[in-house]
Design a protein around this motif. Sequence first.
Motif, PDB file in Angstrom:
ATOM      1  N   TYR A 323     -45.171 -57.866  30.889  1.00 59.74           N
ATOM      2  CA  TYR A 323     -44.762 -56.936  29.818  1.00 59.74           C
ATOM      3  C   TYR A 323     -43.272 -57.077  29.520  1.00 59.74           C
ATOM      4  O   TYR A 323     -42.492 -57.340  30.451  1.00 59.74           O
ATOM      5  CB  TYR A 323     -44.950 -55.478  30.270  1.00 59.74           C
ATOM      6  CG  TYR A 323     -46.365 -55.039  30.475  1.00 59.74           C
ATOM      7  CD1 TYR A 323     -47.123 -54.569  29.406  1.00 59.74           C
ATOM      8  CD2 TYR A 323     -46.923 -55.053  31.751  1.00 59.74           C
ATOM      9  CE1 TYR A 323     -48.426 -54.133  29.611  1.00 59.74           C
ATOM     10  CE2 TYR A 323     -48.229 -54.621  31.954  1.00 59.74           C
ATOM     11  CZ  TYR A 323     -48.974 -54.161  30.888  1.00 59.74           C
ATOM     12  OH  TYR A 323     -50.256 -53.724  31.081  1.00 59.74           O
ATOM     13  N   PRO A 324     -42.870 -56.800  28.287  1.00 61.01           N
ATOM     14  CA  PRO A 324     -41.444 -56.565  28.054  1.00 61.01           C
ATOM     15  C   PRO A 324     -41.067 -55.266  28.775  1.00 61.01           C
ATOM     16  O   PRO A 324     -41.873 -54.322  28.796  1.00 61.01           O
ATOM     17  CB  PRO A 324     -41.338 -56.367  26.536  1.00 61.01           C
ATOM     18  CG  PRO A 324     -42.618 -56.880  25.975  1.00 61.01           C
ATOM     19  CD  PRO A 324     -43.657 -56.735  27.042  1.00 61.01           C
ATOM     20  N   ARG A 325     -39.865 -55.222  29.355  1.00 60.21           N
ATOM     21  CA  ARG A 325     -39.443 -54.027  30.103  1.00 60.21           C
ATOM     22  C   ARG A 325     -39.542 -52.776  29.230  1.00 60.21           C
ATOM     23  O   ARG A 325     -39.910 -51.695  29.710  1.00 60.21           O
ATOM     24  CB  ARG A 325     -37.997 -54.216  30.618  1.00 60.21           C
ATOM     25  CG  ARG A 325     -37.437 -53.004  31.369  1.00 60.21           C
ATOM     26  CD  ARG A 325     -38.202 -52.806  32.653  1.00 60.21           C
ATOM     27  NE  ARG A 325     -37.877 -51.577  33.397  1.00 60.21           N
ATOM     28  CZ  ARG A 325     -38.511 -50.409  33.253  1.00 60.21           C
ATOM     29  NH1 ARG A 325     -39.483 -50.258  32.338  1.00 60.21           N
ATOM     30  NH2 ARG A 325     -38.202 -49.373  33.999  1.00 60.21           N
ATOM     31  N   SER A 326     -39.227 -52.963  27.937  1.00 57.53           N
ATOM     32  CA  SER A 326     -39.178 -51.806  27.040  1.00 57.53           C
ATOM     33  C   SER A 326     -40.572 -51.200  26.777  1.00 57.53           C
ATOM     34  O   SER A 326     -40.678 -50.096  26.269  1.00 57.53           O
ATOM     35  CB  SER A 326     -38.532 -52.205  25.709  1.00 57.53           C
ATOM     36  OG  SER A 326     -39.190 -53.361  25.230  1.00 57.53           O
ATOM     37  N   ASP A 327     -41.643 -51.901  27.149  1.00 56.15           N
ATOM     38  CA  ASP A 327     -42.997 -51.350  26.948  1.00 56.15           C
ATOM     39  C   ASP A 327     -43.441 -50.432  28.091  1.00 56.15           C
ATOM     40  O   ASP A 327     -44.542 -49.884  28.065  1.00 56.15           O
ATOM     41  CB  ASP A 327     -44.021 -52.494  26.819  1.00 56.15           C
ATOM     42  CG  ASP A 327     -43.938 -53.192  25.463  1.00 56.15           C
ATOM     43  OD1 ASP A 327     -43.145 -52.724  24.623  1.00 56.15           O
ATOM     44  OD2 ASP A 327     -44.654 -54.185  25.270  1.00 56.15           O
ATOM     45  N   ILE A 328     -42.590 -50.334  29.138  1.00 50.10           N
ATOM     46  CA  ILE A 328     -43.003 -49.523  30.303  1.00 50.10           C
ATOM     47  C   ILE A 328     -42.090 -48.308  30.443  1.00 50.10           C
ATOM     48  O   ILE A 328     -40.924 -48.434  30.817  1.00 50.10           O
ATOM     49  CB  ILE A 328     -42.970 -50.371  31.607  1.00 50.10           C
ATOM     50  CG1 ILE A 328     -43.785 -51.665  31.412  1.00 50.10           C
ATOM     51  CG2 ILE A 328     -43.473 -49.559  32.798  1.00 50.10           C
ATOM     52  CD1 ILE A 328     -43.806 -52.578  32.605  1.00 50.10           C
ATOM     53  N   PRO A 329     -42.610 -47.126  30.169  1.00 50.40           N
ATOM     54  CA  PRO A 329     -41.764 -45.926  30.252  1.00 50.40           C
ATOM     55  C   PRO A 329     -41.318 -45.584  31.686  1.00 50.40           C
ATOM     56  O   PRO A 329     -40.252 -45.021  31.880  1.00 50.40           O
ATOM     57  CB  PRO A 329     -42.661 -44.812  29.717  1.00 50.40           C
ATOM     58  CG  PRO A 329     -43.787 -45.490  29.021  1.00 50.40           C
ATOM     59  CD  PRO A 329     -43.931 -46.845  29.618  1.00 50.40           C
ATOM     60  N   PRO A 406     -50.478 -56.173  27.475  1.00 51.37           N
ATOM     61  CA  PRO A 406     -49.524 -57.099  28.120  1.00 51.37           C
ATOM     62  C   PRO A 406     -49.355 -58.350  27.262  1.00 51.37           C
ATOM     63  O   PRO A 406     -50.245 -58.687  26.482  1.00 51.37           O
ATOM     64  CB  PRO A 406     -50.202 -57.431  29.450  1.00 51.37           C
ATOM     65  CG  PRO A 406     -51.653 -57.162  29.230  1.00 51.37           C
ATOM     66  CD  PRO A 406     -51.739 -56.070  28.203  1.00 51.37           C
ATOM     67  N   ARG A 407     -48.204 -59.029  27.420  1.00 54.53           N
ATOM     68  CA  ARG A 407     -48.012 -60.301  26.699  1.00 54.53           C
ATOM     69  C   ARG A 407     -49.098 -61.299  27.119  1.00 54.53           C
ATOM     70  O   ARG A 407     -49.608 -62.039  26.331  1.00 54.53           O
ATOM     71  CB  ARG A 407     -46.635 -60.886  27.015  1.00 54.53           C
ATOM     72  CG  ARG A 407     -45.505 -60.168  26.335  1.00 54.53           C
ATOM     73  CD  ARG A 407     -45.473 -60.526  24.825  1.00 54.53           C
ATOM     74  NE  ARG A 407     -44.645 -59.595  24.089  1.00 54.53           N
ATOM     75  CZ  ARG A 407     -43.336 -59.730  23.939  1.00 54.53           C
ATOM     76  NH1 ARG A 407     -42.707 -60.755  24.452  1.00 54.53           N
ATOM     77  NH2 ARG A 407     -42.667 -58.827  23.256  1.00 54.53           N
ATOM     78  N   PHE A 408     -49.368 -61.312  28.427  1.00 52.87           N
ATOM     79  CA  PHE A 408     -50.529 -62.061  28.899  1.00 52.87           C
ATOM     80  C   PHE A 408     -50.956 -61.471  30.237  1.00 52.87           C
ATOM     81  O   PHE A 408     -50.213 -60.708  30.867  1.00 52.87           O
ATOM     82  CB  PHE A 408     -50.241 -63.575  29.017  1.00 52.87           C
ATOM     83  CG  PHE A 408     -49.282 -63.943  30.127  1.00 52.87           C
ATOM     84  CD1 PHE A 408     -49.713 -64.188  31.420  1.00 52.87           C
ATOM     85  CD2 PHE A 408     -47.913 -64.059  29.852  1.00 52.87           C
ATOM     86  CE1 PHE A 408     -48.832 -64.528  32.432  1.00 52.87           C
ATOM     87  CE2 PHE A 408     -47.018 -64.389  30.855  1.00 52.87           C
ATOM     88  CZ  PHE A 408     -47.481 -64.627  32.152  1.00 52.87           C
TER      89      PHE A 408
END
Length: 490
Positions: A323-329, A406-408
């Motif tokens: 994931y990009p860090r910004s997608d995880i609160p 997720p991106r992958f």
Amino acid sequence: MSKRKKVIIIGGGISGLAAAFRLSELSRYAHTPVEIVLVEAKPRLGGVIESRTQNGFLLEGGPDSFISEKPAACELAKRLGISGDILGTNEKFRRSFIYKKGKLVPVPEGFYLIAPSQIKTFLATPLLDWSTKLRMGCELFISRRDSSADESVASFVRRRFGETTLREIAQPMIGGIYTADPEYLSLATTMPQFHELERRYGSVIKGLLARKALRARNSSAEASGPRYSLFLSFQEGMETLIRNLSARLVKVKIMLSSPVTRIQYRNVWEVGLESGTSLNADAVGIALPAYQTGRLLLPVSSGLAQDLSSIPYESVATINLAYPRSDIPHRLDGFGFVVPAYTGRKIVACSFSSVKFAGRAPADMVLLRAFVGGALHREVYESDDETMLKIVRDELRHYLGIEKAPRFSSIRRYPHAMPQYRVGHLDLVRSIQSKATAFPGLYLAGNAFRGIGVPDCVKQAESAAEAMFEYLKGNTAKPVRQTALPEIQR
Ligand SMILES: Cc1cc2nc3c(=O)[nH]c(=O)nc-3n(C[C@H](O)[C@H](O)[C@H](O)COP(=O)(O)OP(=O)(O)OC[C@H]3O[C@@H](n4cnc5c(N)ncnc54)[C@H](O)[C@@H]3O)c2cc1C
């Protein structure tokens, strides 16, 4: 040794490789050549240990770390000349969480699987309510059990610390490691240290506090040795160990894609491969899951085969998600979390892989790894990949608030890979060992016997190799463990 002896090692996981390496070390240092053939069913070595890179992420399929408390893996790394590649965990976030009532609550500092070794952090933790803390404190006054017979982890924890500690802490922390149901899990095999603390100090908490005080007194002596974190890996992942082992086995003939289908003993060992090839040897080391060893040894000894086949196994899967860090609160200020089974939720645990170890994800990205299956979550393992991924994503939304895809992601399944050490397991292992000794030159290794972790597998494989070497020299007396082999220079 009069003529050059021949050995076949079956299985190219960490156990088979460590056995082959130890045997080749011993033969080199004793100037006693041994012809070693290692036979592996798959086209690659490593067994369940598999690390790979994808889009700048380092994904671990099987084990993602090993513990430094058990030194065999560190010692092996040293002999391989790769101590410098060992990677400790991130100093900043050395803690993990347990899921409770919709939240991830940190495990208090100094908490050792089932019991506290620091009173202050124990009293302050929101993980346990006051009645549970009181019940746990009573452990100091509960008299020791008057029997040395094995008992289940659940029975031990319930007896000493009460039902809530079992349900909310011991089951997720211990059950997660062994993917086992603590009601059946053998204390003597998995956590003999707790039985020993009870026996010696009359109380686990008293014992942990006494050991902590002793360590503090000896801390200046300890400071001179290498200081590792509890969990370790390698900069380029766990497969570093496999790559370096296989690179050192220059004189070992390694046969990949060669499943063994038949073993016979007629004063020499005869090992038949699926291809129809037959190999002969003076000794054979089998480093396979116990049910496979049992199946192969059926023509040799039905009693031994039966014992081996009676060790149950569970299946597990890991799901790496990028994931990009910004997608995880969530703050991800720890190494990951475990989920108690009583909550009815679907995953066993999740590691914040790129927080736990440096170099697992590109900057501003995060690698998570969910763990599913085992004795208490068979239905999740049995679901197809699409369903499994959906379950994991729903779960991660619940714990970490992740809404985006997720991106992958990458799912790895390990069918029948986790042996279940049931109560009385050590008696079964003794029975297996005594039956195996009736067959000269037969040695068994692998995670089925006295420990499932990578260091346990290394230790058991090396002991088997040492005993095998003594046998080949014509000496069946118990071998003296040699630990002073020099490090190999790269
Ligand atoms: C998902 C997962 C996560 C884990 N996490 C950790 C962790 O974080 N830390 C830790 O210390 N431990 C962990 N473990 C446990 C540890 O990784 C294993 O116990 C250990 O690696 C087992 O090694 P092994 O060589 O005994 O068996 P395996 O790795 O199973 O190797 C057995 C080998 O035998 C081969 N084989 C099978 N049948 C035949 C045949 N008929 N002929 C020839 N070859 C055959 C197989 O292909 C395989 O390569 C984990 C295990 C799993 C599955």
